[in-house]
Scaffold this active site. Structure first.
Site, PDB file in Angstrom:
ATOM      1  N   SER A 210       0.847  -1.193   0.000  1.00 46.43           N
ATOM      2  CA  SER A 210       0.000   0.000   0.000  1.00 46.43           C
ATOM      3  C   SER A 210       0.884   1.245   0.000  1.00 46.43           C
ATOM      4  O   SER A 210       2.072   1.171  -0.326  1.00 46.43           O
ATOM      5  CB  SER A 210      -0.946  -0.026   1.201  1.00 46.43           C
ATOM      6  OG  SER A 210      -1.932   0.978   1.056  1.00 46.43           O
ATOM      7  N   ASN A 211       0.327   2.381   0.363  1.00 46.00           N
ATOM      8  CA  ASN A 211       1.102   3.625   0.407  1.00 46.00           C
ATOM      9  C   ASN A 211       0.618   4.467   1.576  1.00 46.00           C
ATOM     10  O   ASN A 211      -0.299   4.082   2.288  1.00 46.00           O
ATOM     11  CB  ASN A 211       0.983   4.356  -0.935  1.00 46.00           C
ATOM     12  CG  ASN A 211      -0.464   4.619  -1.288  1.00 46.00           C
ATOM     13  OD1 ASN A 211      -1.162   5.348  -0.595  1.00 46.00           O
ATOM     14  ND2 ASN A 211      -0.920   3.999  -2.363  1.00 46.00           N
ATOM     15  N   TYR A 212       1.222   5.638   1.756  1.00 45.46           N
ATOM     16  CA  TYR A 212       0.927   6.436   2.948  1.00 45.46           C
ATOM     17  C   TYR A 212      -0.304   7.336   2.820  1.00 45.46           C
ATOM     18  O   TYR A 212      -0.569   8.132   3.698  1.00 45.46           O
ATOM     19  CB  TYR A 212       2.135   7.327   3.283  1.00 45.46           C
ATOM     20  CG  TYR A 212       3.340   6.564   3.755  1.00 45.46           C
ATOM     21  CD1 TYR A 212       3.292   5.786   4.907  1.00 45.46           C
ATOM     22  CD2 TYR A 212       4.550   6.644   3.058  1.00 45.46           C
ATOM     23  CE1 TYR A 212       4.404   5.096   5.346  1.00 45.46           C
ATOM     24  CE2 TYR A 212       5.667   5.962   3.495  1.00 45.46           C
ATOM     25  CZ  TYR A 212       5.599   5.183   4.641  1.00 45.46           C
ATOM     26  OH  TYR A 212       6.688   4.515   5.071  1.00 45.46           O
TER      27      TYR A 212
END
Ligand code: C5P
Length: 402
Positions: A210-212
């Site tokens: 995923s990402n932030y």
């Protein structure tokens, strides 16, 4: 500003303990110089007397289809025509269910079916009743019919339990109506989709890529567009930010593929799409059904490209506004302009990871809006909530002038 001055408002009261708040609500509306007529369901009379409501509204109370004394007909059709707004407060789960299902067994409900004016519904019930999928589905149906839901508040309930379900405070309801009538609803009738959050690409049942992205910017924007009266569909990946505006239709689409399917499906129904989500560019080639076990060796994960949703919508675009976001670490403007052209966007909102307080997770952001002709407008560091107004202004200008 006396925006409610002279407005005809029908207040519908149902059988909830929150009916006592309707007395204050009607008093506030008459103080705003609105003309108020009150309809009560038969059960509502058990919670607050018609005498109280008649005195405060300065009009006789309507409960029955006929006046039992003289047989005079209480016309729901003419009431519906008279009203500039129909406000049902408090609205029980029962009445909401009947409204969603087309049941018309009292004057409050027949008036709802006859009303040509905007309808505002202020739910009031115990937390479990509010959270129940039946109630939530009924509320979604009312939203899809164009009704306005004034979100209940969280706090202590009549049952002694604590949770979401308390009718919004009368002052909040009056503010909602004032906002509606003060022509802030500049995007009324426009359908807008917003993607938000970071996608989750599963590797196995316990791991993912995923990402932030927090979803804060996209959800603030969805709320702002809905506050301006747009019919907003939020296509939501992973985010922990709650959506407050009950008029926003939420479609959960956690992975890039699910978001692609939901977005392509929704786009043809919309006037504008704002692509705020941080979509993974790569996803695992295969998802393991069981947890991948560690061993002494290195592990390489094979990844394949995801579909670029914004670019796909750019190809499908037919007189629709398409807005993208770009988060860059270097050559910001050049990269953003390239994306704008490649994805056939109308404008792109650039935020740079090099700016303090901007980008993922923060409550603040610093943006530059770049248009197709290369012109750009820079906005100083501000809260995402305030910047969402700037972006909504740009959406509004482009959408209403096209
Ligand atoms: O190419 P990049 O990911 O930087 O582009 C950012 C813009 O494209 C954002 O508006 C983002 O929501 C959108 N996007 C998309 N689908 C992808 C990748 C990005 O809609 N697969």
């Amino acid at each position: 500003m006396e925006v409610l001055n002279g407005k005809n408002i029908v207040v519908g009261i149902t059988g909830s303990i929150a009916a006592y708040k309707a007395a204050i609500l009607v008093r506030l509306l008459t103080c705003e110089k609105a003309n108020v007529k009150v309809i009560m369901t038969p059960l509502a009379k058990q919670f607050i007397t018609p005498l109280t409501m008649a005195t405060l509204s300065k009009n006789p109370i309507l409960v029955d289809f006929f006046n039992p004394e003289n047989g005079e007909w209480n016309s729901h059709v003419s009431l519906g025509e008279w009203a500039d707004a129909y406000l049902i407060a408090p609205a029980t789960a029962n009445t909401i269910g009947k409204m969603a299902g087309g049941i018309a067994d009292n004057l409050l409900l027949t008036t709802y079916l006859s009303a040509k004016c905007p309808v505002f519904v202020s739910p009031a019930m115990d937390l479990d009743m509010f959270a129940h999928p039946t109630t939530q589905n009924n509320i979604s149906r009312l939203i899809s019919y164009g009704n306005h839901i004034i979100e209940p508040e969280s706090g202590e309930l009549a049952s002694g339990l604590i949770g979401k379900g308390r009718m919004a405070e009368p002052a909040t309801i009056v503010e909602y109506l004032k906002k509606y009538f003060s022509s802030k609803f500049t995007l009324e009738g426009k359908k807008i989709m917003v993607t938000a959050g970071g996608t989750i690409e599963p590797i196995d049942p316990v791991r993912y890529i995923s990402n932030y992205s927090s979803g804060k910017m996209g959800i603030a924007l969805a709320e702002e567009l809905a506050d301006r009266g747009a019919d907003v569909t939020l296509i939501k990946a992973s985010t922990s930010v709650p959506v407050k505006n009950g008029r926003i239709k939420i479609v959960d689409a956690v992975s890039a593929e699910k978001m692609y399917v939901a977005s392509v499906n929704e786009f043809s129904k919309t006037d504008a799409a704002v692509m705020c989500a941080a979509v993974a560019d790569y996803t695992p080639t295969a998802i393991s059904n069981s947890k991948i076990k560690k061993n002494e060796n290195e592990w390489s994960l094979s990844l394949k490209r995801t579909k670029d949703i914004a670019a796909e919508l750019g190809k499908m675009k037919n007189n629709q506004l398409l807005v993208g976001f770009a988060l860059e670490t270097n050559d910001e403007e050049t990269n953003a302009l390239k994306k704008l052209k490649e994805k056939n966007l109308d404008f792109i909102v650039l935020n740079s990871l090099n700016d303090e307080g901007a980008g993922f997770g923060h409550d603040t952001n610093k943006i530059k809006i770049i248009y197709r002709d290369g012109t750009s407008v820079e906005y100083p560091l501000n809260t995402k909530k305030n910047l969402s107004k700037d972006i909504a202004d740009a959406v509004e200008r482009n959408l209403l002038n096209s």
